[in-house]
Design a protein around this motif. Structure first.
Motif, mmCIF file in Angstrom:
data_model
loop_
_atom_site.group_PDB
_atom_site.id
_atom_site.type_symbol
_atom_site.label_atom_id
_atom_site.label_comp_id
_atom_site.label_asym_id
_atom_site.label_seq_id
_atom_site.Cartn_x
_atom_site.Cartn_y
_atom_site.Cartn_z
ATOM 1 N N MET A 1 11.613 -48.251 46.651
ATOM 2 C CA MET A 1 11.314 -47.410 45.487
ATOM 3 C C MET A 1 12.151 -47.864 44.294
ATOM 4 S SD MET A 1 13.467 -43.906 46.387
ATOM 5 C CE MET A 1 13.136 -43.035 44.858
ATOM 6 N N LEU A 2 11.685 -47.523 43.113
ATOM 7 C CA LEU A 2 12.453 -47.763 41.896
ATOM 8 C C LEU A 2 13.150 -46.454 41.548
ATOM 9 C CD1 LEU A 2 9.971 -49.960 39.832
ATOM 10 C CD2 LEU A 2 11.721 -50.638 41.469
ATOM 11 N N ILE A 3 14.465 -46.458 41.716
ATOM 12 C CA ILE A 3 15.179 -45.183 41.664
ATOM 13 C C ILE A 3 15.364 -44.655 40.247
ATOM 14 C CG2 ILE A 3 16.330 -45.551 43.880
ATOM 15 C CD1 ILE A 3 18.879 -46.247 42.307
ATOM 16 N N CYS A 4 14.989 -45.425 39.227
ATOM 17 C CA CYS A 4 15.135 -44.904 37.859
ATOM 18 C C CYS A 4 14.067 -43.874 37.533
ATOM 19 C CB CYS A 4 15.129 -46.026 36.827
ATOM 20 S SG CYS A 4 13.570 -46.918 36.731
ATOM 21 N N VAL A 5 12.897 -43.971 38.184
ATOM 22 C CA VAL A 5 11.828 -43.022 37.853
ATOM 23 C C VAL A 5 11.277 -42.271 39.062
ATOM 24 C CG1 VAL A 5 11.016 -44.136 35.732
ATOM 25 C CG2 VAL A 5 10.111 -44.888 37.934
ATOM 26 N N LEU B 1 22.799 -51.615 39.873
ATOM 27 C CA LEU B 1 22.088 -52.334 38.816
ATOM 28 C C LEU B 1 20.876 -51.564 38.325
ATOM 29 C CD1 LEU B 1 22.122 -55.990 40.190
ATOM 30 C CD2 LEU B 1 23.580 -54.998 38.407
ATOM 31 N N TYR B 2 20.615 -51.646 37.028
ATOM 32 C CA TYR B 2 19.420 -51.070 36.430
ATOM 33 C C TYR B 2 19.222 -51.747 35.082
ATOM 34 C CZ TYR B 2 22.386 -48.471 33.208
ATOM 35 O OH TYR B 2 23.284 -48.150 32.237
ATOM 36 N N SER B 3 18.048 -51.563 34.491
ATOM 37 C CA SER B 3 17.840 -52.106 33.157
ATOM 38 C C SER B 3 16.945 -51.197 32.316
ATOM 39 C CB SER B 3 17.251 -53.520 33.236
ATOM 40 O OG SER B 3 17.115 -54.042 31.950
ATOM 41 N N CYS B 4 15.630 -51.214 32.584
ATOM 42 C CA CYS B 4 14.705 -50.537 31.659
ATOM 43 C C CYS B 4 14.736 -49.020 31.758
ATOM 44 C CB CYS B 4 13.281 -51.035 31.875
ATOM 45 S SG CYS B 4 12.535 -50.445 33.425
ATOM 46 N N GLU B 5 15.073 -48.490 32.934
ATOM 47 C CA GLU B 5 15.043 -47.049 33.212
ATOM 48 C C GLU B 5 13.672 -46.437 32.974
ATOM 49 O OE1 GLU B 5 18.779 -44.829 32.139
ATOM 50 O OE2 GLU B 5 19.036 -46.610 30.916
ATOM 51 N N GLN B 6 12.633 -47.241 33.085
ATOM 52 C CA GLN B 6 11.272 -46.766 32.843
ATOM 53 C C GLN B 6 10.325 -47.132 33.988
ATOM 54 O OE1 GLN B 6 9.878 -45.206 30.024
ATOM 55 N NE2 GLN B 6 11.935 -44.848 29.270
ATOM 56 N N GLY B 7 10.836 -47.765 35.027
ATOM 57 C CA GLY B 7 9.963 -48.143 36.137
ATOM 58 C C GLY B 7 9.140 -49.382 35.872
ATOM 59 N N PHE B 8 9.618 -50.274 35.007
ATOM 60 C CA PHE B 8 8.856 -51.478 34.670
ATOM 61 C C PHE B 8 9.487 -52.759 35.206
ATOM 62 C CE2 PHE B 8 7.637 -49.202 30.527
ATOM 63 C CZ PHE B 8 6.559 -48.612 31.151
ATOM 64 N N CYS B 9 10.821 -52.821 35.227
ATOM 65 C CA CYS B 9 11.453 -54.129 35.419
ATOM 66 C C CYS B 9 11.789 -54.439 36.880
ATOM 67 C CB CYS B 9 12.710 -54.241 34.554
ATOM 68 S SG CYS B 9 14.079 -53.229 35.148
ATOM 69 N N GLY B 10 12.017 -53.458 37.707
ATOM 70 C CA GLY B 10 12.306 -53.683 39.120
ATOM 71 C C GLY B 10 13.782 -53.862 39.442
ATOM 72 N N THR B 11 14.655 -53.849 38.431
ATOM 73 C CA THR B 11 16.079 -54.097 38.675
ATOM 74 C C THR B 11 16.694 -53.068 39.619
ATOM 75 O OG1 THR B 11 16.184 -54.893 36.418
ATOM 76 C CG2 THR B 11 18.287 -54.507 37.490
ATOM 77 N N CYS B 12 16.229 -51.836 39.558
ATOM 78 C CA CYS B 12 16.869 -50.758 40.318
ATOM 79 C C CYS B 12 16.240 -50.548 41.693
ATOM 80 C CB CYS B 12 16.787 -49.457 39.522
ATOM 81 S SG CYS B 12 15.089 -48.891 39.363
ATOM 82 N N ARG B 13 15.373 -51.448 42.121
ATOM 83 C CA ARG B 13 14.645 -51.271 43.390
ATOM 84 C C ARG B 13 15.600 -51.138 44.579
ATOM 85 N NH1 ARG B 13 10.159 -55.637 45.495
ATOM 86 N NH2 ARG B 13 9.965 -54.856 47.616
HETATM 87 FE FE1 FES Z 1 13.825 -51.027 35.449
HETATM 88 FE FE2 FES Z 1 14.275 -49.168 37.256
HETATM 89 S S1 FES Z 1 15.652 -49.976 35.826
HETATM 90 S S2 FES Z 1 12.526 -50.351 37.000
#
Ligand code: FES
Length: 346
Positions: A330-334, A294-306
């Motif tokens: 960790m948030l793996i998108c960033v 799972l992921y969403s913002c890919e910017q380290g804001f939303c927490g979905t990828c934690r």
């Molecule tokens: Fe939103 Fe990683 S996808 S914080």
């Protein structure tokens, strides 16, 4: 052509609709919405708010502007952006381009990106006047600093964070702007920007004049000038090549996660070990193996990828996790690794 009576009826109906929208803001049980989660420690989290879309307007070819109304909204400074939670749950960032003094509404604009990640298409096709949307923020990682002079470079929709900066510059400030785009019709806020300083603004529409001459722009720029750039990746890279200290506003996925060499990630439960290259993110490497991650913002804001970290030292690059949460996740998108290897519980 409509008669006077028809015009009056339409205008009256629009007025009533607008009043009804305002009443809904005041009476909505979702307003004001409480914080999603209280911070455990460290940096405070911004509140999630539900705002009403009171206007949706096409302001340039492929560019839609939204006005989101609420009550006593958090203040913001020029350069700030808002996280917009789209109907599908995707989270996207949009620069605020309205008036920072207005605490009853936020204004954002978004360009449709054909073949993009889906956020802009969702805004263009699904966000309508009268809908409620959830937002978080505002946040500012592109603030206007005090400087002897300013040079702004904006490409297309990249004008949105720059516009409030231009409006906020003190009278007498020394500044210049290069504003580029595919064509004049595709460039939002063009008329207003040109009026802000006709002698300081250079507009380059690619279909008329080709690519902008960045060398000419930076010739003779004083050493104490603050340089800002927002726009397509190619433009930002070209500016960074000429001015290494340029302040950049990046919304591209993975842009914040790139750099600092390759490292290994072991996915303990899946029994796999991956290499994360310098120019890519942990999320991209993980999704190549586990596409349902799972992921969403890919910017380290939303927490979905934690994800939970079992071993290794993390280079945290997000703007969400508290110090306590960073102890084991960790948030793996960033975020990346400081050690040669990370072990994740996935
Ligand atoms: Fe939103 Fe990683 S996808 S914080």
């Amino acid at each position: 052509m409509p008669g006077l009576r028809t015009v009056a009826v339409v205008a009256g109906t629009a007025l009533l609709a607008r009043r009804a929208l305002r009443r809904r803001i005041r009476t909505s049980p979702l307003w004001p919405m409480p914080a999603l989660q209280e911070p455990v420690s460290g940096r405070p989290r911004s509140r999630a708010l539900r705002l009403l879309v009171t206007s949706r307007e096409t302001i340039a070819e492929g560019v839609v502007q939204l006005r989101l109304e609420g009550h006593d909204l958090p203040r913001w400074e020029p350069g700030a952006h808002l996280d917009l939670v789209l109907p599908s749950g995707l989270v996207r960032q949009y620069s605020l381009c309205g008036d920072p003094e207005d605490t009853s509404s936020y204004t954002v604009a978004t360009r449709l990106v054909p073949g993009g990640r889906g956020g802009s298409r969702e805004v263009h096709e699904q966000v309508r006047q009268g809908m409620e949307v959830e937002v978080r923020g505002p946040r500012n990682r592109f603030p206007l600093v005090a400087a002897g002079a300013y040079v702004f470079v904006a490409g297309g929709i990249g004008i949105t964070p720059v516009l409030p900066m231009l409006r906020a510059l003190p009278p007498g400030a020394e500044w210049r702007l290069l504003y580029g785009g595919r064509s004049r019709a595709s460039m939002p806020f063009l008329e207003e920007v040109e009026k802000l300083g006709p002698e300081r603004v250079t507009v380059v529409a690619e279909d008329e004049a080709g690519l902008p001459d960045l060398d000419a722009l930076f010739a003779g720029v004083p050493e104490d000038a603050a340089v800002y750039c927002c726009g397509p990746q190619g433009l930002m890279a070209a500016v960074e090549e000429r001015v290494p200290g340029v302040r950049l506003e990046r919304f591209a996925p993975g842009a914040r996660a790139a750099g600092n060499g390759a490292f290994e990630v072991e996915l303990r439960r899946s029994g796999r070990t991956l290499t994360v290259p310098a120019g890519s993110s942990v999320l991209a490497a993980v999704r190549a193996e586990l596409p349902d991650t799972l992921y969403s913002c890919e910017q380290g804001f939303c927490g979905t990828c934690r994800q939970r970290v079992l071993q290794g030292e993390v280079d945290h690059r997000d703007e969400l996790l508290t110090d306590g949460e960073r102890g084991d996740s960790m948030l793996i998108c960033v975020s990346r690794a400081r050690s040669e290897r990370l072990v994740l519980d996935m």
